[in-house]
Design a protein around this motif. Sequence first.
Motif, PDB file in Angstrom:
ATOM      1  N   ASP A   1      14.390  31.423  20.433  1.00 55.99           N
ATOM      2  CA  ASP A   1      15.185  30.847  19.295  1.00 55.99           C
ATOM      3  C   ASP A   1      14.562  29.516  18.624  1.00 55.99           C
ATOM      4  OD1 ASP A   1      15.431  29.419  21.527  1.00 55.99           O
ATOM      5  OD2 ASP A   1      17.315  28.939  21.733  1.00 55.99           O
ATOM      6  N   VAL A   2      13.643  29.016  19.381  1.00 52.23           N
ATOM      7  CA  VAL A   2      13.082  27.685  18.904  1.00 52.23           C
ATOM      8  C   VAL A   2      11.928  28.074  17.973  1.00 52.23           C
ATOM      9  CG1 VAL A   2      11.573  25.548  19.417  1.00 52.23           C
ATOM     10  CG2 VAL A   2      13.140  26.585  21.076  1.00 52.23           C
ATOM     11  N   SER A   3      11.325  29.323  18.371  1.00 49.33           N
ATOM     12  CA  SER A   3      10.108  29.911  17.253  1.00 49.33           C
ATOM     13  C   SER A   3      10.980  30.233  15.888  1.00 49.33           C
ATOM     14  CB  SER A   3       9.692  31.089  17.886  1.00 49.33           C
ATOM     15  OG  SER A   3       8.894  30.805  19.134  1.00 49.33           O
ATOM     16  N   MET A   4      12.150  31.048  16.162  1.00 46.69           N
ATOM     17  CA  MET A   4      12.753  31.262  14.702  1.00 46.69           C
ATOM     18  C   MET A   4      13.141  30.025  13.892  1.00 46.69           C
ATOM     19  SD  MET A   4      14.158  33.916  13.402  1.00 46.69           S
ATOM     20  CE  MET A   4      14.498  35.274  14.471  1.00 46.69           C
ATOM     21  N   GLY A   5      13.437  28.987  14.769  1.00 44.90           N
ATOM     22  CA  GLY A   5      13.742  27.637  13.974  1.00 44.90           C
ATOM     23  C   GLY A   5      12.130  27.512  13.467  1.00 44.90           C
ATOM     24  N   PHE A   6      11.120  27.339  14.268  1.00 38.26           N
ATOM     25  CA  PHE A   6       9.714  27.117  13.458  1.00 38.26           C
ATOM     26  C   PHE A   6       9.472  27.890  12.169  1.00 38.26           C
ATOM     27  CE2 PHE A   6       5.381  28.067  13.633  1.00 38.26           C
ATOM     28  CZ  PHE A   6       4.566  27.057  13.384  1.00 38.26           C
TER      29      PHE A   6
ATOM     30  N   PHE B   1      11.255  20.114  13.483  1.00 36.02           N
ATOM     31  CA  PHE B   1      12.290  20.996  12.869  1.00 36.02           C
ATOM     32  C   PHE B   1      13.466  21.238  13.642  1.00 36.02           C
ATOM     33  CE2 PHE B   1      11.257  24.429  15.895  1.00 36.02           C
ATOM     34  CZ  PHE B   1       9.935  24.004  16.352  1.00 36.02           C
ATOM     35  N   TRP B   2      14.323  21.584  12.957  1.00 38.46           N
ATOM     36  CA  TRP B   2      15.674  22.079  13.882  1.00 38.46           C
ATOM     37  C   TRP B   2      15.692  23.550  14.200  1.00 38.46           C
ATOM     38  CZ3 TRP B   2      19.079  18.254  15.509  1.00 38.46           C
ATOM     39  CH2 TRP B   2      18.688  17.051  14.789  1.00 38.46           C
ATOM     40  N   PHE B   3      16.558  23.904  15.343  1.00 37.53           N
ATOM     41  CA  PHE B   3      16.503  25.407  15.286  1.00 37.53           C
ATOM     42  C   PHE B   3      18.002  25.511  15.875  1.00 37.53           C
ATOM     43  CE2 PHE B   3      16.846  25.745  20.010  1.00 37.53           C
ATOM     44  CZ  PHE B   3      16.276  24.529  20.408  1.00 37.53           C
ATOM     45  N   ALA B   4      18.474  26.853  15.674  1.00 38.22           N
ATOM     46  CA  ALA B   4      19.956  27.270  16.464  1.00 38.22           C
ATOM     47  C   ALA B   4      19.535  27.799  17.413  1.00 38.22           C
ATOM     48  CB  ALA B   4      20.443  28.245  15.258  1.00 38.22           C
ATOM     49  N   THR B   5      20.568  27.305  18.401  1.00 37.30           N
ATOM     50  CA  THR B   5      20.385  27.845  19.934  1.00 37.30           C
ATOM     51  C   THR B   5      20.794  29.180  19.892  1.00 37.30           C
ATOM     52  OG1 THR B   5      20.656  27.163  22.207  1.00 37.30           O
ATOM     53  CG2 THR B   5      22.475  26.673  20.611  1.00 37.30           C
TER      54      THR B   5
END
Length: 273
Positions: free
Chosen positions: A189-194, A149-153
């Motif tokens: 932020d990675v968790s938000m992308g997840f 998955f991608w995430f927004a930094t």
Amino acid sequence: IDDSVQNKNITLDDIFISVKTTKHYQYTRLPIILKTWFQLAKKQIWFFTDIENRQHQNQTNGHMVNTNCSASHQRKHLCCKMSVEYDHFLESGKKWFCHFDDDNYVNIPRLVVALQKYNHQEDWYLGRTSVNEPVQIYKKPTNELMFSFWFATGGAGFCISRSLALKMLPVASGGRFISICEKIRLPDDVSMGFIIEHLMKKNLTLVNEFHSHLEQMKLLPPESFREQISFSYAKAKDEWNVVDVPGFDTRYDPSRFLSLHCFLFPQFKFCPR
Ligand code: UDP
Ligand code: MN
């Protein structure tokens, strides 16, 4: 969706702007924001911190939220703050949730115009990636790719439409965001992308006008400043990664944010004329 159709109904007041900050930066980073872009959105910006400060509470008309999260850079405590930011957004009833770090400069009028291109009643996750490939999760011990998955930094800022934020409610609200962070052991932020890409199956939309200090700030041309949504700065050893903007002496304005603000809004009282 036709991106050229502008949803002019969106105004600054439809946006919940959260800024993650901490005790350690209360007399360095925070005052720069309070002096500059906070002045353009005093009612819409909320700070999420980990300390009580009477003076800052007065200066922001009560917009400092003490999250009661620990003042540390550990994943759990940063996720704690993001979780509180998200819950406050839900409570606010606003159409857009935009998160920034305290080393961001946000070009407020541009943020508003940018969001007018999207419909808050649809699912939108807007931001910039930090790396050129998605996060890949492998199965142990076979090393088989499970999903990516991608995430927004977070350091560039990102925005989430209300529609999408509401869909995340069962998995992320009321502190459940922290549990997800802990489960997957990844930063906020990675968790938000997840949650958004993997669990909600909604893709990140790249918006190149968000910027973090992972990029070289001096590469942004001044002619483009007005079109940018966010900027950042960082100091590594003796080297500053800052926007190249004319203005105040670097000793007075090492982050260049005061100069950037005067470049964009020369009418401000503290700007030279
Ligand atoms: N931060 C925090 N608690 C800490 C350290 C940092 O809330 O203990 C916040 C900080 O205020 C900023 C963000 O986390 O909004 C990123 O911190 P920083 O710029 O220091 O680190 P980076 O991740 O960019 O290297
Ligand atoms: Mn940073």
